[in-house]
Write an enzyme that holds these catalytic residues in place. Structure first.
Site, PDB file in Angstrom:
ATOM      1  N   PRO A  11       0.786  -1.224   0.000  1.00 32.10           N
ATOM      2  CA  PRO A  11       0.000   0.000   0.000  1.00 32.10           C
ATOM      3  C   PRO A  11       0.828   1.290   0.000  1.00 32.10           C
ATOM      4  CG  PRO A  11      -0.172  -1.148   2.104  1.00 32.10           C
ATOM      5  CD  PRO A  11       0.499  -2.081   1.154  1.00 32.10           C
ATOM      6  N   ASN A  12       0.313   2.233  -0.739  1.00 34.54           N
ATOM      7  CA  ASN A  12       0.846   3.605  -0.813  1.00 34.54           C
ATOM      8  C   ASN A  12       2.134   3.731  -1.613  1.00 34.54           C
ATOM      9  OD1 ASN A  12      -1.256   4.752   0.880  1.00 34.54           O
ATOM     10  ND2 ASN A  12      -0.282   3.654   2.557  1.00 34.54           N
ATOM     11  N   ARG A  19       4.864  11.154  -0.910  1.00 33.97           N
ATOM     12  CA  ARG A  19       5.230  10.768   0.464  1.00 33.97           C
ATOM     13  C   ARG A  19       6.506  11.492   0.916  1.00 33.97           C
ATOM     14  NH1 ARG A  19       4.339   4.438   1.225  1.00 33.97           N
ATOM     15  NH2 ARG A  19       4.502   5.084   3.414  1.00 33.97           N
ATOM     16  N   TYR A  24      11.982   8.591   1.392  1.00 36.92           N
ATOM     17  CA  TYR A  24      11.872   7.849   0.132  1.00 36.92           C
ATOM     18  C   TYR A  24      12.652   8.480  -1.016  1.00 36.92           C
ATOM     19  CZ  TYR A  24       8.252   5.638   2.862  1.00 36.92           C
ATOM     20  OH  TYR A  24       7.596   4.978   3.861  1.00 36.92           O
ATOM     21  N   ASN A  75       7.956  -5.857  -1.272  1.00 32.83           N
ATOM     22  CA  ASN A  75       7.900  -4.720  -0.349  1.00 32.83           C
ATOM     23  C   ASN A  75       6.468  -4.650   0.192  1.00 32.83           C
ATOM     24  OD1 ASN A  75       7.854  -2.340   1.041  1.00 32.83           O
ATOM     25  ND2 ASN A  75       8.939  -1.149  -0.515  1.00 32.83           N
ATOM     26  N   ALA A  78       3.404  -0.909   4.709  1.00 33.85           N
ATOM     27  CA  ALA A  78       2.977  -0.902   6.119  1.00 33.85           C
ATOM     28  C   ALA A  78       2.503  -2.278   6.591  1.00 33.85           C
ATOM     29  CB  ALA A  78       1.879   0.141   6.329  1.00 33.85           C
ATOM     30  N   HIS A  81       4.502  -4.548   9.095  1.00 36.25           N
ATOM     31  CA  HIS A  81       4.599  -4.377  10.539  1.00 36.25           C
ATOM     32  C   HIS A  81       3.490  -5.070  11.327  1.00 36.25           C
ATOM     33  CE1 HIS A  81       7.621  -1.653   9.175  1.00 36.25           C
ATOM     34  NE2 HIS A  81       6.735  -0.849   8.597  1.00 36.25           N
ATOM     35  N   ASP A  88       1.521 -15.385   6.804  1.00 36.35           N
ATOM     36  CA  ASP A  88       1.093 -16.774   6.589  1.00 36.35           C
ATOM     37  C   ASP A  88       1.142 -17.138   5.110  1.00 36.35           C
ATOM     38  OD1 ASP A  88       0.707 -17.143   9.281  1.00 36.35           O
ATOM     39  OD2 ASP A  88      -1.480 -16.975   9.207  1.00 36.35           O
ATOM     40  N   GLU A  99      12.525  -9.780   1.188  1.00 37.70           N
ATOM     41  CA  GLU A  99      11.803  -8.574   1.650  1.00 37.70           C
ATOM     42  C   GLU A  99      12.643  -7.341   1.333  1.00 37.70           C
ATOM     43  OE1 GLU A  99      11.413  -8.645   5.894  1.00 37.70           O
ATOM     44  OE2 GLU A  99      10.452  -6.671   6.000  1.00 37.70           O
ATOM     45  N   HIS A 101      12.790  -2.903   1.451  1.00 31.71           N
ATOM     46  CA  HIS A 101      12.246  -1.599   1.838  1.00 31.71           C
ATOM     47  C   HIS A 101      13.112  -0.499   1.241  1.00 31.71           C
ATOM     48  CE1 HIS A 101       9.445  -3.459   4.550  1.00 31.71           C
ATOM     49  NE2 HIS A 101      10.435  -4.226   4.965  1.00 31.71           N
ATOM     50  N   ILE A 102      12.474   0.551   0.810  1.00 37.27           N
ATOM     51  CA  ILE A 102      13.182   1.707   0.250  1.00 37.27           C
ATOM     52  C   ILE A 102      13.902   2.451   1.372  1.00 37.27           C
ATOM     53  CG2 ILE A 102      12.843   3.917  -0.927  1.00 37.27           C
ATOM     54  CD1 ILE A 102      10.210   2.526  -2.073  1.00 37.27           C
ATOM     55  N   SER A 103      13.149   2.715   2.431  1.00 33.87           N
ATOM     56  CA  SER A 103      13.733   3.383   3.607  1.00 33.87           C
ATOM     57  C   SER A 103      14.286   2.324   4.551  1.00 33.87           C
ATOM     58  CB  SER A 103      12.642   4.201   4.310  1.00 33.87           C
ATOM     59  OG  SER A 103      11.677   3.333   4.888  1.00 33.87           O
ATOM     60  N   ARG A 108      13.304   4.532  11.856  1.00 33.47           N
ATOM     61  CA  ARG A 108      12.095   5.354  11.877  1.00 33.47           C
ATOM     62  C   ARG A 108      11.281   5.085  13.161  1.00 33.47           C
ATOM     63  NH1 ARG A 108       9.441   4.902   6.024  1.00 33.47           N
ATOM     64  NH2 ARG A 108       8.142   6.565   6.957  1.00 33.47           N
ATOM     65  N   ARG A 112       7.620   0.678  13.313  1.00 34.96           N
ATOM     66  CA  ARG A 112       8.238   0.121  12.088  1.00 34.96           C
ATOM     67  C   ARG A 112       9.412  -0.800  12.419  1.00 34.96           C
ATOM     68  NH1 ARG A 112       5.866   3.357   7.967  1.00 34.96           N
ATOM     69  NH2 ARG A 112       5.386   5.425   8.770  1.00 34.96           N
TER      70      ARG A 112
HETATM   71  C1  DQA Z   1       8.418   0.853   3.372  1.00 33.01           C
HETATM   72  C2  DQA Z   1       8.599   1.079   4.875  1.00 33.01           C
HETATM   73  C3  DQA Z   1       7.288   0.907   5.617  1.00 33.01           C
HETATM   74  O1  DQA Z   1       7.475   1.143   7.006  1.00 33.01           O
HETATM   75  C4  DQA Z   1       6.256   1.879   5.111  1.00 33.01           C
HETATM   76  O2  DQA Z   1       5.001   1.640   5.723  1.00 33.01           O
HETATM   77  C5  DQA Z   1       6.118   1.878   3.619  1.00 33.01           C
HETATM   78  C6  DQA Z   1       7.320   1.739   2.805  1.00 33.01           C
HETATM   79  C7  DQA Z   1       9.703   1.158   2.577  1.00 33.01           C
HETATM   80  O3  DQA Z   1       9.790   0.703   1.444  1.00 33.01           O
HETATM   81  O4  DQA Z   1      10.576   1.858   3.078  1.00 33.01           O
HETATM   82  O5  DQA Z   1       5.052   2.101   3.083  1.00 33.01           O
HETATM   83  O6  DQA Z   1       8.088  -0.504   3.154  1.00 33.01           O
END
Ligand code: DQA
Length: 146
Positions: A11-12, A19, A24, A75, A78, A81, A88, A99, A101-103, A108, A112
């Site tokens: 999501p997002n 954002r 990011y 990725n 959210a 978390h 599952d 897995e 993550h960009i950040s 943070r 997270r």
């Molecule tokens: C994220 C890190 C997550 O905590 C956050 O909710 C995201 C992006 C990242 O790619 O850094 O939406 O997965």
């Protein structure tokens, strides 16, 4: 022949350009797609890149990957978390999952710092912007044995 790879984004991530740039950088979802496509092609993968804001849709894509034994770069955004349902579904995968993550979530907010997914994937790459995806594709190549 290119090895099929599923790259799933939660999501997002389709609104990255709106954002926090401090976390990011100055990138949008199309930049993720382009970076993944290029790295995949260089390393002999054909990447199927998808994004959803819907937990159920992500889970059905994980089921599809499990059935077809497709490696996954994921990725979960959210959902990382707190989604035990996503965790599952990851457990049921038959090929490796990495897995991404960009950040760097560990630098943070405290919520997270927990990933319910990290314990059931081959490894996690976080904090390198678009390079997180490129590094994950490189790592997947190694995991698959070449
Ligand atoms: C994220 C890190 C997550 O905590 C956050 O909710 C995201 C992006 C990242 O790619 O850094 O939406 O997965």
């Amino acid at each position: 022949m290119a090895v099929h790879l599923l790259v799933l984004n939660g999501p997002n991530l389709n609104r990255l350009d709106l954002r926090e740039k401090s976390f990011y950088g100055d990138i949008d979802y199309q930049d993720i797609c382009a970076a993944v496509d290029n790295a995949a092609q260089e390393l002999g993968f054909s990447a199927d890149i998808r994004q959803s804001n819907d937990e159920a849709e992500l889970i059905s894509w994980l089921h599809e990957a499990a059935e077809k034994k497709i490696p996954v770069i994921f990725n979960p955004a959210a959902f990382t978390h707190y989604s035990y349902a996503i965790r599952d579904a990851v457990v049921m995968l038959k090929a490796p999952c990495i897995e991404v993550h960009i950040s760097n979530p560990l630098s943070r907010e405290e919520f997270r710092h927990t990933s319910v997914v990290s314990g059931v994937v081959a490894g996690t790459i976080a904090g390198f912007g678009l390079d997180s995806y490129r590094l994950a594709i490189r790592a997947m190549k190694g995991l698959l044995g070449n």
